[in-house]
Design an enzyme around this catalytic site. Structure first.
Site, PDB file in Angstrom:
ATOM      1  CE1 TYR A   1      51.065  27.772  32.884  1.00 36.25           C
ATOM      2  CE2 TYR A   1      51.947  25.638  34.045  1.00 36.25           C
ATOM      3  CZ  TYR A   1      50.972  26.402  33.162  1.00 36.25           C
ATOM      4  OH  TYR A   1      50.007  25.572  32.665  1.00 36.25           O
TER       5      TYR A   1
ATOM      6  CG  HIS B   1      42.123  43.850  53.909  1.00 36.43           C
ATOM      7  ND1 HIS B   1      42.264  45.068  53.816  1.00 36.43           N
ATOM      8  CD2 HIS B   1      40.940  43.638  53.423  1.00 36.43           C
ATOM      9  CE1 HIS B   1      40.890  45.878  53.580  1.00 36.43           C
ATOM     10  NE2 HIS B   1      39.888  44.509  53.181  1.00 36.43           N
TER      11      HIS B   1
ATOM     12  CD  GLU C   1      38.625  48.475  51.848  1.00 36.25           C
ATOM     13  OE1 GLU C   1      39.283  49.586  51.855  1.00 36.25           O
ATOM     14  OE2 GLU C   1      38.931  47.576  52.658  1.00 36.25           O
TER      15      GLU C   1
ATOM     16  CE1 TYR D   1      45.747  30.829  25.963  1.00 37.09           C
ATOM     17  CE2 TYR D   1      44.925  31.024  28.262  1.00 37.09           C
ATOM     18  CZ  TYR D   1      45.025  30.306  27.066  1.00 37.09           C
ATOM     19  OH  TYR D   1      44.805  29.139  26.888  1.00 37.09           O
TER      20      TYR D   1
ATOM     21  CG  HIS E   1      38.679  44.188  48.427  1.00 39.14           C
ATOM     22  ND1 HIS E   1      39.994  43.465  48.815  1.00 39.14           N
ATOM     23  CD2 HIS E   1      37.844  44.642  49.615  1.00 39.14           C
ATOM     24  CE1 HIS E   1      39.815  43.594  50.166  1.00 39.14           C
ATOM     25  NE2 HIS E   1      38.745  44.179  50.669  1.00 39.14           N
TER      26      HIS E   1
ATOM     27  CG  HIS F   1      38.042  39.747  53.133  1.00 42.53           C
ATOM     28  ND1 HIS F   1      37.202  40.394  54.225  1.00 42.53           N
ATOM     29  CD2 HIS F   1      38.315  40.968  52.507  1.00 42.53           C
ATOM     30  CE1 HIS F   1      37.239  41.557  54.293  1.00 42.53           C
ATOM     31  NE2 HIS F   1      37.680  42.298  53.379  1.00 42.53           N
TER      32      HIS F   1
END
Length: 220
Positions: free
Chosen positions: A114, A156, A74, A209, A93, A95
């Site tokens: 929020y 994915h 990837e 923040y 990344h 799963h």
């Protein structure tokens, strides 16, 4: 190798933590950190418990790799994010199960809470589907991540980005919690969404923040 040791160790630790947190299993997922004019990335096909610092590949922005193991398949979306988004210094990344559950339905996570704003926008988009490891997947991910720090990948998983690896890991956990909350709410009914105006207020409050800037490619 010596100059990158701390970053390699951090990547190895983060890979193990994704498994401990239940966000990955087996050889799923990958992690990278920007390094000078390139980036360090987890190797292809190794479960986290077998990854050593020496297994972390060093890549340049042309897609050339150095190291004893091949980089994650990837690597393209990692590279493309570093090229197009100079503020990003880490990419995670995974799963994660609830993110993946929504991703197989091609669902965006809307402004039902929020905290969705922590990912940088009014929602968390789901990128279109493409075969893993392809340039097409990278192109789709970059579109979904425009103006965002995280996105889902159809059928994915998910991608989180950030200024530091620590902040990126925290965002990955946050997005999975948001995915779980949305999934649970959908079992009861259709969530009532916050207005664009309210989300804009929250986005303004969230600026900067909890994230301290760390210059890329510097050893402490």
């Amino acid at each position: 190798m010596i100059r990158t040791t701390r970053h390699r160790l951090n990547i190895v630790d983060a890979s193990a933590k994704l498994v401990q947190l239940g966000l990955n299993k087996g050889t799923a997922g990958n992690i990278s950190v920007r390094w000078e004019d390139g980036f360090l990335i987890t190797p292809s096909g190794l479960p986290p418990q077998k990854i050593h610092p020496e297994d972390i590949a060093l890549m340049d922005m042309e897609g050339h790799a150095q190291g004893r193991r091949a980089p994650s398949s990837e690597w393209r979306f990692h590279r493309d994010l570093y090229v197009t988004r100079p503020e990003i210094n880490a990419v995670v990344h995974n799963h994660a199960p609830f993110c993946t559950a929504l991703a197989v339905l091609h669902k965006t996570i809307p402004a039902y809470h929020y905290m969705v704003a922590k990912a940088g926008g009014r929602d968390i988009r789901c990128a279109g589907y493409a075969t893993y490891g392809t340039q097409e997947l990278s192109d789709l991910a970059l579109v979904a991540l425009e103006g965002r720090r995280a996105c889902l990948l159809a059928n994915h998983g998910m991608i989180a980005t950030g200024v530091t690896l620590e902040a990126t890991m925290a965002l990955a956990v946050e997005v999975e919690e948001l995915a779980e909350g949305y999934w649970r709410a959908l079992q009861i009914g259709e969530p009532i969404l916050l207005s664009d105006g309210e989300m804009d207020i929250v986005l303004e409050k969230f600026k900067g923040y909890g994230e301290a800037f760390t210059a890329p490619g510097k050893d402490a």
